[in-house]
Write an enzyme that holds these catalytic residues in place. Structure first.
Site, PDB file in Angstrom:
ATOM      1  CE  LYS A   8       0.749   1.415   4.395  1.00 29.92           C
ATOM      2  NZ  LYS A   8       1.474   2.649   4.761  1.00 29.92           N
ATOM      3  CG  ASP A 139      -1.002   0.132   7.603  1.00 30.66           C
ATOM      4  OD1 ASP A 139       0.218   0.339   7.464  1.00 30.66           O
ATOM      5  OD2 ASP A 139      -1.848   1.031   7.671  1.00 30.66           O
TER       6      ASP A 139
HETATM    7  C1  CDM Z   1       1.980   4.498   9.022  1.00 30.53           C
HETATM    8  C2  CDM Z   1       0.867   3.625   8.529  1.00 30.53           C
HETATM    9  O1  CDM Z   1       1.385   2.568   7.768  1.00 30.53           O
HETATM   10  C3  CDM Z   1      -0.075   4.429   7.644  1.00 30.53           C
HETATM   11  O2  CDM Z   1      -0.998   3.610   6.993  1.00 30.53           O
HETATM   12  C4  CDM Z   1       0.096   3.026   9.696  1.00 30.53           C
HETATM   13  O3  CDM Z   1      -0.412   4.039  10.516  1.00 30.53           O
HETATM   14  C5  CDM Z   1       0.926   2.074  10.531  1.00 30.53           C
HETATM   15  O4  CDM Z   1       0.184   0.892  10.604  1.00 30.53           O
HETATM   16  P1  CDM Z   1       0.784  -0.402  11.338  1.00 30.53           P
HETATM   17  O5  CDM Z   1       2.224  -0.569  11.009  1.00 30.53           O
HETATM   18  O6  CDM Z   1      -0.174  -1.515  11.099  1.00 30.53           O
HETATM   19  O7  CDM Z   1       0.721   0.079  12.859  1.00 30.53           O
HETATM   20  P2  CDM Z   1       0.374  -0.814  14.132  1.00 30.53           P
HETATM   21  O8  CDM Z   1       1.123  -2.087  14.065  1.00 30.53           O
HETATM   22  O9  CDM Z   1      -1.103  -0.815  14.317  1.00 30.53           O
HETATM   23  O10 CDM Z   1       1.009   0.131  15.264  1.00 30.53           O
HETATM   24  C6  CDM Z   1       2.409   0.214  15.409  1.00 30.53           C
HETATM   25  C7  CDM Z   1       2.732   1.484  16.196  1.00 30.53           C
HETATM   26  O11 CDM Z   1       2.603   2.613  15.320  1.00 30.53           O
HETATM   27  C8  CDM Z   1       2.036   3.727  16.022  1.00 30.53           C
HETATM   28  N1  CDM Z   1       0.744   4.073  15.392  1.00 30.53           N
HETATM   29  C9  CDM Z   1       0.164   3.256  14.466  1.00 30.53           C
HETATM   30  C10 CDM Z   1      -1.035   3.638  13.881  1.00 30.53           C
HETATM   31  C11 CDM Z   1      -1.638   4.864  14.280  1.00 30.53           C
HETATM   32  N2  CDM Z   1      -2.812   5.250  13.757  1.00 30.53           N
HETATM   33  N3  CDM Z   1      -1.041   5.649  15.208  1.00 30.53           N
HETATM   34  C12 CDM Z   1       0.146   5.279  15.756  1.00 30.53           C
HETATM   35  O12 CDM Z   1       0.687   6.016  16.605  1.00 30.53           O
HETATM   36  C13 CDM Z   1       1.872   3.273  17.471  1.00 30.53           C
HETATM   37  O13 CDM Z   1       3.058   3.588  18.175  1.00 30.53           O
HETATM   38  C14 CDM Z   1       1.761   1.769  17.320  1.00 30.53           C
HETATM   39  O14 CDM Z   1       2.147   1.079  18.498  1.00 30.53           O
HETATM   40  N1  ATP Z   2       5.788 -10.993   7.905  1.00 35.04           N
HETATM   41  C1  ATP Z   2       6.582  -9.951   8.183  1.00 35.04           C
HETATM   42  N2  ATP Z   2       7.121  -9.218   7.188  1.00 35.04           N
HETATM   43  C2  ATP Z   2       7.901  -8.134   7.470  1.00 35.04           C
HETATM   44  N3  ATP Z   2       8.210  -7.717   8.712  1.00 35.04           N
HETATM   45  C3  ATP Z   2       7.684  -8.432   9.725  1.00 35.04           C
HETATM   46  C4  ATP Z   2       6.854  -9.561   9.514  1.00 35.04           C
HETATM   47  N4  ATP Z   2       6.462 -10.029  10.712  1.00 35.04           N
HETATM   48  C5  ATP Z   2       7.028  -9.244  11.638  1.00 35.04           C
HETATM   49  N5  ATP Z   2       7.780  -8.288  11.065  1.00 35.04           N
HETATM   50  C6  ATP Z   2       8.499  -7.250  11.807  1.00 35.04           C
HETATM   51  O1  ATP Z   2       7.695  -6.050  11.698  1.00 35.04           O
HETATM   52  C7  ATP Z   2       8.525  -4.923  11.525  1.00 35.04           C
HETATM   53  C8  ATP Z   2       7.772  -3.963  10.654  1.00 35.04           C
HETATM   54  O2  ATP Z   2       7.728  -4.551   9.371  1.00 35.04           O
HETATM   55  P1  ATP Z   2       6.686  -4.081   8.268  1.00 35.04           P
HETATM   56  O3  ATP Z   2       7.222  -4.582   6.974  1.00 35.04           O
HETATM   57  O4  ATP Z   2       5.314  -4.440   8.670  1.00 35.04           O
HETATM   58  O5  ATP Z   2       6.812  -2.493   8.336  1.00 35.04           O
HETATM   59  P2  ATP Z   2       6.059  -1.510   7.368  1.00 35.04           P
HETATM   60  O6  ATP Z   2       6.020  -2.031   5.989  1.00 35.04           O
HETATM   61  O7  ATP Z   2       6.651  -0.162   7.597  1.00 35.04           O
HETATM   62  O8  ATP Z   2       4.612  -1.586   7.928  1.00 35.04           O
HETATM   63  P3  ATP Z   2       3.620  -0.383   7.951  1.00 35.04           P
HETATM   64  O9  ATP Z   2       3.698   0.268   6.608  1.00 35.04           O
HETATM   65  O10 ATP Z   2       2.349  -1.072   8.226  1.00 35.04           O
HETATM   66  O11 ATP Z   2       4.095   0.500   9.055  1.00 35.04           O
HETATM   67  C9  ATP Z   2       9.819  -5.425  10.895  1.00 35.04           C
HETATM   68  O12 ATP Z   2      10.914  -4.757  11.464  1.00 35.04           O
HETATM   69  C10 ATP Z   2       9.855  -6.917  11.198  1.00 35.04           C
HETATM   70  O13 ATP Z   2      10.854  -7.204  12.175  1.00 35.04           O
END
Ligand code: CDM
Ligand code: ATP
Length: 322
Positions: A8, A139
C-alpha cells in the site's frame, strides 16, 4: 493454499493528535499497489515459518512474525488454541520491503488470515475477517480489502473509494527500514517543538483527483504528515525525493512511515523511464515499478493464476463502516 497480498501507499495521510491508547487519529487515503507478497499455508507434521525474498535475513520466523500472529487471532476467535487447530507450514515470498512503510508485515498478516481461514474452511464473513485483521495491526484491514479506501480511526476503519483509473508508481527502496512507532514519536516531538500540526490538505480533493484519473491533478495533492518525521530521522531521503522528480516523476512522497519513497508518474511508459534513471542515481537500494489500485488479499490457484470462480472471500471492500 496460496494467497497474494498487495502493498500500500498512503496517497494522503493526515495525522491527528495522539490518543490515550497510544495511537494517533488518522485520515488517510490508501491505494493498494501491484507490488505483492504471497503467503502459502499447508497442514504439516509440525509448525514452521519460511521466508524468501525481501528481508529474508531479518524477518523473524517465530511468534513475532505477524503471519504467525494470525494463527493466534483465529484460534482466539474460535475459542480454541493453535495446538488444537493443528501444525501448519507458513511460507512467505516477499516482494514488499521490510519496515519500508508499505505494510509488508501487515500484508502477510492479512494473507495468513485469509489463507488459514480458507485452508481450515472456517467460513468467516468478510466483515469478521476484517475485524480480526484490525486486531493484528492498523494497516491489516486495508491489506485484506485493497483497492482504494479512506481510512480513519487508527487506519482500520475503511470506506471504499471507487476509482476506475490505474495510476503508475515508481518505488525507491531504502538501504534499511524505519520503525513505525519511532516515526510517529518523531512527529510528536517535531510538533512539540512547533512544527505545523498538519501539512496535508483535505482528503476530499484527493478522492476527486483519484476519481478523475488525472495523474497531474493527483500529483498536486498527494501528501503525508509522517514525511517530515521520516526525513528528520533519515535526512538522505530528501535527496531520494528530489532525484525521483528530476528523473521525470510528477511528484513523490514518503510511503506511510517510510523510508520507501513513492513517485507518481504520468503513465506506464514514463514509470519505466523514471525507474531506469532513478536506479542509476545512487540514491536508493533498488527501484520497483508498480501500479494501483489492485484488489486486496486473494486466493490464487496452485499454478499461481487467479482462482477461476468467486474467491471464498470476496476481495471487494466491506460495506462502508459507520
Ligand atoms: C503508518 C501507517 O502505515 C499508515 O498507513 C500506519 O499508521 C501504521 O500501521 P501499522 O504498522 O499496522 O501500525 P500498528 O502495528 O497498528 O502500530 C504500530 C505502532 O505505530 C504507532 N501508530 C500506528 C497507527 C496509528 N494510527 N497511530 C500510531 O501512533 C503506534 O506507536 C503503534 O504502536
Ligand atoms: N511478515 C513480516 N514481514 C515483514 N516484517 C515483519 C513480519 N512479521 C514481523 N515483522 C516485523 O515487523 C517490523 C515492521 O515490518 P513491516 O514490513 O510491517 O513495516 P512496514 O512495511 O513499515 O509496515 P507499515 O507500513 O504497516 O508500518 C519489521 O521490522 C519486522 O521485524
Amino acid at each position: 493454499m496460496t494467497v497474494t497480498v498487495p502493498s500500500k501507499v498512503n496517497v494522503h495521510l493526515a495525522v491527528g493528535p495522539a490518543r490515550d491508547d497510544g495511537y494517533h487519529e488518522l485520515t488517510t487515503v490508501f491505494q493498494a499497489l501491484s507490488l505483492t507478497d504471497t503467503v502459502t499455508v499447508s497442514v504439516a507434521e509440525e509448525s514452521s515459518m519460511h521466508v524468501a525474498g525481501e528481508g529474508e535475513k531479518i524477518v523473524p520466523r517465530d511468534e513475532r512474525n505477524l503471519a504467525w500472529r494470525a494463527v493466534d487471532v483465529l484460534a482466539e476467535h474460535l475459542d480454541t488454541t493453535p495446538a488444537e487447530l493443528g501444525p501448519v507450514r507458513i511460507a512467505l515470498e516477499k516482494g514488499i520491503p521490510v519496515a519500508g512503510g508499505m505494510a509488508g508485515g501487515s500484508a502477510d498478516a492479512a494473507g495468513a488470515l485469509l489463507a488459514l481461514s480458507t485452508l481450515w474452511k472456517l467460513d468467516l464473513s468478510r466483515d469478521e475477517l476484517t475485524r480480526l485483521a484490525g486486531k493484528l495491526g492498523s494497516d491489516v484491514p486495508f491489506s485484506l480489502v485493497g483497492g482504494t479506501a479512506l481510512g480513519t480511526g487508527r487506519g482500520e476503519e475503511l470506506l471504499p473509494v471507487l476509482t476506475r483509473h490505474t495510476f503508475h508508481w515508481v518505488l525507491a527502496f531504502a538501504q534499511r527500514g524505519l520503525s513505525t512507532p519511532r516515526v510517529y514519536q518523531e512527529l510528536d516531538r517535531l510538533r512539540d517543538v512547533g512544527d505545523p500540526p498538519s501539512a496535508v490538505g483535505d482528503h476530499d480533493v484527493v478522492i476527486e483527483a483519484l476519481a478523475s484519473g488525472d495523474p497531474h491533478r493527483l500529483a498536486e495533492l498527494i501528501g503525508n504528515d509522517l514525511q517530515i518525521a521520516a526525513v528528520s530521522l533519515r535526512p538522505e531521503l530528501r535527496r531520494t525525493l528530489r532525484a525521483g522528480v528530476e528523473a521525470g516523476a510528477l511528484a513523490g512522497l514518503v510511503s506511510g512511515s517510510g523510508p520507501t519513497c513513492a513517485f507518481l508518474c504520468e503513465d506506464a511508459e514514463s514509470a519505466v523511464q523514471v525507474s531506469a534513471r532513478l536506479s542509476g542515481a545512487g540514491v536508493c537500494r533498488t527501484v520497483r515499478v508498480a501500479s494501483g489500485p489492485v484488489p486486496g488479499a486473494r486466493v490464487v490457484e496452485p499454478d499461481g493464476g487467479p482462482s477461476g470462480g468467486e474467491p471464498p472471500w470476496d476481495p471487494r471492500p466491506p460495506q462502508a463502516h459507520a
